[in-house]
Design an enzyme around this catalytic site. Structure first.
Site, PDB file in Angstrom:
ATOM      1  N   ASN A   9       0.872  -1.179   0.000  1.00 11.73           N
ATOM      2  CA  ASN A   9       0.000   0.000   0.000  1.00 11.73           C
ATOM      3  C   ASN A   9       0.907   1.227   0.000  1.00 11.73           C
ATOM      4  OD1 ASN A   9      -1.818   2.047   0.478  1.00 11.73           O
ATOM      5  ND2 ASN A   9      -2.151   1.526   2.635  1.00 11.73           N
ATOM      6  N   LYS A  11       0.185   4.322  -0.273  1.00 17.05           N
ATOM      7  CA  LYS A  11      -0.408   5.544   0.305  1.00 17.05           C
ATOM      8  C   LYS A  11      -0.098   6.735  -0.612  1.00 17.05           C
ATOM      9  CE  LYS A  11       0.443   3.506   4.779  1.00 17.05           C
ATOM     10  NZ  LYS A  11       0.213   3.611   6.188  1.00 17.05           N
ATOM     11  N   HIS A  95      -9.409   1.408   4.625  1.00 18.01           N
ATOM     12  CA  HIS A  95      -8.153   1.527   5.377  1.00 18.01           C
ATOM     13  C   HIS A  95      -8.374   2.452   6.570  1.00 18.01           C
ATOM     14  CE1 HIS A  95      -4.015   2.560   6.364  1.00 18.01           C
ATOM     15  NE2 HIS A  95      -3.650   1.467   5.711  1.00 18.01           N
ATOM     16  N   GLU A  97      -6.731   4.779   7.759  1.00 14.61           N
ATOM     17  CA  GLU A  97      -6.482   6.211   7.482  1.00 14.61           C
ATOM     18  C   GLU A  97      -7.682   6.843   6.787  1.00 14.61           C
ATOM     19  OE1 GLU A  97      -2.764   5.642   5.453  1.00 14.61           O
ATOM     20  OE2 GLU A  97      -1.851   5.013   7.349  1.00 14.61           O
ATOM     21  N   GLU A 167      -5.639  -5.074  10.345  1.00 14.47           N
ATOM     22  CA  GLU A 167      -4.618  -4.058  10.601  1.00 14.47           C
ATOM     23  C   GLU A 167      -4.932  -3.339  11.910  1.00 14.47           C
ATOM     24  OE1 GLU A 167      -2.514  -2.876   6.716  1.00 14.47           O
ATOM     25  OE2 GLU A 167      -4.152  -1.485   7.032  1.00 14.47           O
ATOM     26  N   GLY A 173       2.315   1.987  10.743  1.00 13.24           N
ATOM     27  CA  GLY A 173       3.301   3.062  10.618  1.00 13.24           C
ATOM     28  C   GLY A 173       3.962   3.440  11.933  1.00 13.24           C
ATOM     29  N   SER A 212       3.237  -2.408  10.376  1.00 17.16           N
ATOM     30  CA  SER A 212       4.689  -2.451  10.588  1.00 17.16           C
ATOM     31  C   SER A 212       5.317  -3.802  10.242  1.00 17.16           C
ATOM     32  CB  SER A 212       5.035  -2.039  12.026  1.00 17.16           C
ATOM     33  OG  SER A 212       4.622  -0.699  12.259  1.00 17.16           O
TER      34      SER A 212
HETATM   35  C1  PEP Z   1      -0.724   0.089   5.848  1.00 13.02           C
HETATM   36  O1  PEP Z   1      -0.680   1.208   5.414  1.00 13.02           O
HETATM   37  O2  PEP Z   1      -1.660  -0.630   5.516  1.00 13.02           O
HETATM   38  C2  PEP Z   1       0.335  -0.360   6.766  1.00 13.02           C
HETATM   39  C3  PEP Z   1       0.189  -1.533   7.332  1.00 13.02           C
HETATM   40  O3  PEP Z   1       1.403   0.478   6.951  1.00 13.02           O
HETATM   41  P1  PEP Z   1       2.810   0.111   7.643  1.00 13.02           P
HETATM   42  O4  PEP Z   1       3.279  -1.190   7.034  1.00 13.02           O
HETATM   43  O5  PEP Z   1       3.718   1.248   7.289  1.00 13.02           O
HETATM   44  O6  PEP Z   1       2.562  -0.028   9.106  1.00 13.02           O
END
Ligand code: PEP
Length: 250
Positions: A9, A11, A95, A97, A167, A173, A212
Site C-alpha cells: 500500500n 499511500k 483503510h 487512514e 490491521e 506506521g 509495521s
Molecule cells: C498500511 O498502510 O496498511 C500499513 C500496514 O502500513 P505500515 O506497514 O507502514 O505499518
C-alpha cells in the site's frame, strides 16, 4: 490451500516517474515467483503506468480507494469501472487512514465492497481496533461490527474471493507490530465471523496482516496458520525491501 498474497500500500507516495523506476527495478527481482500473489497499490495517478509496465508479469495492481457510483456529479471521485479499465485487479477498502481522516464508515465500506465486486475488482477490506479499544477489551466487538456491517449483502457464491486485511490501528506506521500470536488470534476470530457470513467459502478467504510488517518480522508472522499474507505500507516502498517481503518463505 490459500496462496499467500503480499500487497504494497503505497499511500500518498510515488509520482508516475518514481513508479516507473520502482516497477522496472522490482520486475526482474520478482520474476519467476509463482507461489505468492504480488500486488502493488499506487496512488490513482500512477495506476496507468503501473498496469502498463506490469502487463504479462506476475505483479498485479490495486487501487487504494474507489467510489460506489459508476458516474455522475461526484467531483474528485473515481469509480470501480474506471479502475478496472485501467487494468486494476484489486482495491483497498476501508483503510484505517480513510476511516480516520476521510469519514469512512462501515456503511460506506459496505457500498464500496459491493461496487468493487460489481466492477470486477477484488476488494481488500481493512479492519482493526485502536489501542484504546484493545485496552478496553473490545477487540472482538469492534472487529465483529466492522465485518458484519461491512460485508452485508455478500453471498458466498459470488463473493468468496474477498480479501480481509487485519490491521490493528496502533501497529500501522508505528514500528509496533502485533505479536504473531496476537495477530493469529484476531485472524481466527475473523475467519469464524466469515464462516457465519459466507459458510464453507470462508475457508478460502485470505486474511492478510498489516501493521509495521518488515523483512525482519515477516517470516514469523506468515508462519501463523491463519495469516495468509500481508498488507504493507512503509516497507513496500523500496524494491529491495519489497522483494524480501514477497520472498518471505525462501
Ligand atoms: C498500511 O498502510 O496498511 C500499513 C500496514 O502500513 P505500515 O506497514 O507502514 O505499518
Amino acid at each position: 490451500m490459500r496462496k499467500p498474497i503480499m500487497a504494497g500500500n503505497w499511500k500518498l507516495n510515488k509520482t508516475p516517474n518514481e513508479t516507473i523506476v520502482f516497477v522496472e527495478e522490482i520486475k526482474p527481482l520478482l520474476a519467476g515467483v509463482d507461489d505468492v500473489e504480488i500486488v502493488i497499490c499506487p496512488p490513482f495517478t500512477s495506476i496507468n503506468v503501473a498496469t502498463y509496465l506490469t502487463k504479462n508479469t506476475n505483479i498485479k495492481v490495486g487501487a487504494q480507494n474507489l467510489y460506489w457510483e459508476k458516474s455522475g456529479a461526484f467531483t474528485g471521485e473515481v469509480s470501480g469501472e474506471m479502475l478496472k479499465e485501467l487494468g486494476c485487479d484489486y482495491v483497498i477498502i476501508g483503510h484505517s487512514e480513510r476511516r480516520q481522516y476521510f469519514g469512512e464508515t462501515d456503511r460506506t465500506v459496505n457500498k464500496k465492497i459491493l461496487s468493487a465486486f460489481a466492477a470486477g475488482l477484488i476488494p481488500i477490506v481493512c479492519v482493526g481496533e485502536t489501542l484504546q479499544e484493545r485496552a478496553a477489551g473490545r477487540i472482538e466487538q469492534v472487529i465483529s461490527t466492522q465485518i458484519r456491517e461491512g460485508l452485508k449483502g455478500l453471498n458466498a457464491r459470488e463473493h468468496g474471493k474477498i480479501i480481509i486485511a487485519y490491521e490493528p490501528v496502533w501497529a500501522i506506521g508505528t514500528g509496533q507490530t502485533a505479536t504473531p500470536e496476537q495477530a493469529n488470534a484476531a485472524h481466527m476470530l475473523i475467519r469464524k465471523l466469515l464462516t457465519e457470513i459466507l459458510g464453507e467459502a470462508a475457508q478460502a478467504v485470505r486474511i492478510q496482516y498489516g501493521g509495521s510488517v518488515k523483512p525482519d518480522n515477516v517470516k514469523e508472522l506468515l508462519a501463523q496458520p491463519d495469516i495468509d499474507g500481508a498488507l504493507i505500507g512503509g516497507a513496500a516502498l523500496k524494491a529491495d525491501s519489497f522483494e524480501k517481503l514477497v520472498k518471505f518463505g525462501r
